[in-house]
Design an enzyme around this catalytic site. Sequence first.
Site, PDB file in Angstrom:
ATOM      1  N   GLY A   1       0.841  -1.323   0.082  1.00 45.29           N
ATOM      2  CA  GLY A   1      -0.114  -0.054  -0.057  1.00 45.29           C
ATOM      3  C   GLY A   1       0.839   1.146   0.158  1.00 45.29           C
ATOM      4  O   GLY A   1       2.097   1.376  -0.484  1.00 45.29           O
ATOM      5  N   SER A   2       0.494   2.187   0.695  1.00 49.00           N
ATOM      6  CA  SER A   2       1.080   3.566   0.586  1.00 49.00           C
ATOM      7  C   SER A   2       2.503   3.603   1.124  1.00 49.00           C
ATOM      8  O   SER A   2       3.215   4.715   1.258  1.00 49.00           O
ATOM      9  CB  SER A   2       0.176   4.755   1.540  1.00 49.00           C
ATOM     10  OG  SER A   2      -1.256   4.661   0.722  1.00 49.00           O
TER      11      SER A   2
END
EC number: 3.4.16.4
Length: 575
Positions: A291-292
């Site tokens: 993810g981020s």
Amino acid sequence: MKYFKGMEHPYRFIIILVLLFALVAAIASRIVHLHIFRHEFLAMQGDARAVRHIPIPAHRGVITDRNGEPLAVSTPVLTLWANPKELLADKARWPELASALELPPADLAKRIESNAAREFMYLARGLTPERGQAVLERKIAGVYSKEEFRRFYPAGEVAAHLVGFTDIDEHGREGVELAFDEWLTGVPGKRQVIKDRRGDLIRDVQVKENAKPGKQLALSIDLRLQYLAHRELRNALLEFEAKAGSLVMVDVRTGEVLAMVNHPTYNPNNRRQLNPQAMRNRAMVDVFEPGSTVKPFSIAAALGTGRWTPESTVDTGNGSFKIGRYTIRDVSRGGLLDLTEILKKSSNVAISKIALDIGAQPVYAMMQNVGFGADTGLSFPGERVGQLPMHRKWGQAETATLAYGYGLSVTAVQLAHAFAVLANDGRNIPLSLLRQDRVPADGVQVMDAQISKSVMGMLQAVVEEPGGGGSRARVPGYHVGGKSGTAKKLASGGGYTESSYRSLFAGVAPIENPRVAVVVVIDEPSKGGYYGGLVAAPVFGRVTAGALRMLNVPPDNLPTETQTAVVGSTQGGRG
């Protein structure tokens, strides 16, 4: 011939005498032959029927943490065995033996009878010397003993996934015990003894070969940090009612793994009711979409092309961006964002536009350089390398999702290594599970040092400036930086689940002179939220705060004299 007078057949007597003398001569000749010409052979055969060589057990090498604290030691135990043929001759004492061994009499009787044709069977293994000797003192015919060693793990469940364990014969079966089994295994010695035909010891003659213990192994982990990480991760799982979690801490300068913990865990000293799921070293064998947490590397890739600077801006519009039939959305609308604000607001739209501008190849190359999709070199049993996709032709959707952490898979160890590279001025130093006595010289510069410093400054803003998603990761007295991530889990039938998430936080500390990189992964929190900045960031903050103090890292964010004076004046007025 008067002597033979009256004898009808005197020649018979002479023949008998001749035969007797010949027999005596043959026996004498045979004795002379055997004693002079066959002496060595006879001596060897005699020894073979009386002299025995019994093994001297060699204990396995000790495993310690970096400071010499024991993580795995071998303690002497007694193993009892029996000759079933001898036990069958004295059935009256079977109940006594069963009682001494704390076994049901019927079970013992069944075992003896099923092994009746053999001359060896185990009665009990790994007994304490006191308990084993108590059984031997009963003098039950056919019951014997031999010395062995049993592995004991002082840190118990705290270091179980990393250290692993051995089987009853002290062969490594999991973790470091398996990876370094040959190094840790000792070489048994030999003792020469004389036994009678029943196998009873008559005399201990000499030691023919001394036992060689296994070599000691000093791991890179610090047991103090291991306990700290274990406690904080467990508390977070209880607070958010999460399914599982992992935490990895890496020394930025040396690549040493200072702590590696997982939950759920197990006690390697008692594996009778062991759940196989609890044995997984999730930090090394579980892969997930990061993810981020990979957005800082996408930013670094953009800076490396020269097309972007830290002051460059991206218009995120209303917080949504359509690529073909896919729509990328931001959690919050950001409008016009520079690169620092992109990380603070974790904008998927902005990072996607950057990736489409520079193309997929720079992003892919940067992620490959920091270790994604590659073996860490730790040689840990069962370790997975994840997946960094490589397309012959990159579509817009694949390019965008790669930039914000979907479509690839990593392990917690790989993610910690990547942030260590970022914190070490872009220098990739191999990871190590063994203590390093000096800083490795085989690092590779994979990112421009100035770019890494710029990205580190952005990560500091994510944690310390208003509006960043990592405010709960702050560490009193230190400047730290990091990036949270919240990734939906893949569904078993394909696609993504609607309500199952992984909460992530990856960061470094201190910012000016980085010492540690820490990654926290919490799997499926079900109470109180699921965002990485809410669930995983506080664990990073507490563990990093304790680690920096234990490692004697000087604070770099203490209040100034002016601030101290103002606070003191205010407190004095209130008093």
